[in-house]
Design an enzyme around this catalytic site. Sequence first.
Site, PDB file in Angstrom:
ATOM      1  N   SER A 165      12.881 -10.261   6.527  1.00 20.23           N
ATOM      2  CA  SER A 165      13.265  -8.515   6.232  1.00 20.23           C
ATOM      3  C   SER A 165      12.048  -7.679   5.819  1.00 20.23           C
ATOM      4  O   SER A 165      12.370  -6.501   5.745  1.00 20.23           O
ATOM      5  CB  SER A 165      14.422  -8.419   5.300  1.00 20.23           C
ATOM      6  OG  SER A 165      14.217  -9.128   4.146  1.00 20.23           O
ATOM      7  N   ASP A 166      11.109  -8.479   5.517  1.00 16.54           N
ATOM      8  CA  ASP A 166       9.915  -7.699   4.766  1.00 16.54           C
ATOM      9  C   ASP A 166       8.538  -8.082   5.590  1.00 16.54           C
ATOM     10  O   ASP A 166       7.547  -8.349   4.506  1.00 16.54           O
ATOM     11  CB  ASP A 166       9.799  -7.707   3.085  1.00 16.54           C
ATOM     12  CG  ASP A 166       8.714  -6.642   2.707  1.00 16.54           C
ATOM     13  OD1 ASP A 166       8.448  -5.627   3.541  1.00 16.54           O
ATOM     14  OD2 ASP A 166       8.228  -6.857   1.675  1.00 16.54           O
ATOM     15  N   LEU A 167       8.638  -8.259   6.697  1.00 19.12           N
ATOM     16  CA  LEU A 167       7.581  -8.643   7.530  1.00 19.12           C
ATOM     17  C   LEU A 167       6.240  -7.688   7.490  1.00 19.12           C
ATOM     18  O   LEU A 167       6.217  -6.420   8.027  1.00 19.12           O
ATOM     19  CB  LEU A 167       7.681  -9.048   8.869  1.00 19.12           C
ATOM     20  CG  LEU A 167       6.653  -9.781   9.781  1.00 19.12           C
ATOM     21  CD1 LEU A 167       6.226 -11.122   8.871  1.00 19.12           C
ATOM     22  CD2 LEU A 167       7.060  -9.890  11.125  1.00 19.12           C
TER      23      LEU A 167
END
Length: 236
Positions: A165-167
């Site tokens: 979700s936070d690439l």
Amino acid sequence: MHVLKTEKYQIYYDPTLIRQINVAHFSQQFWQENNAIIGSAQGRGTTWFVQLDKLQGALRHYHRGGLFAKLVHDHYLFLNWQNTRSLQEFTLLTHLINQGVHVPRPIAAIATKRIFCYQADLITEKIKDAQDLVTILKKETINKNIYRAIGVEIKKMHNAQVNHSDLNIHNILIDKHLKIWIIDFDKCAIQSSRHYQQKNLQRLKRSFLKESAKVGILWNEIDWQHLLNGYQQAEQ
């Protein structure tokens, strides 16, 4: 994976990586008293790099982000042990390693219950001789084969059905052997649907554009195409 359980806390740990574990191991003070702190990094909180018997670890305390963090900076609503962020991340990293994705090995995780809330900490392997993409691209360009390898690694993660979700480019590392690593799986999850995959890629591209404008990283659109080529080739 071994588990230590009490009414107040649960600890997951890998006995092949750490011989003994207790609550004290998740505090900076323990490692400081044992002269085992070898460095630190600043993010939402401080990550402490510590020396274990066989390898180096990264100790992270979970902190909230956003406006809510000003009120409750490190407490989360407790529902059950399996839904605590540290134990979830430990389990997810184990799954990714079993699927052949290059991620840090989880060493130990704790969730500590505080009436209706909990606090969480995680120790993972510190990737040796590695830098994140921002640090590298501030100094030099990287060739198309490395971008393709990044794309391949992301596709391997997606094949393992993991939504990062936070690439972003702070969470992609390259070590001295040019091996690609993906880190920071807090709030990430296994998902059977594929709708998140393009969102992950779009978020990553925004990260390249943001850091290009912010600090002038040495990157351009053709580099992104090389990354996508690696991602798409890994599908075949």
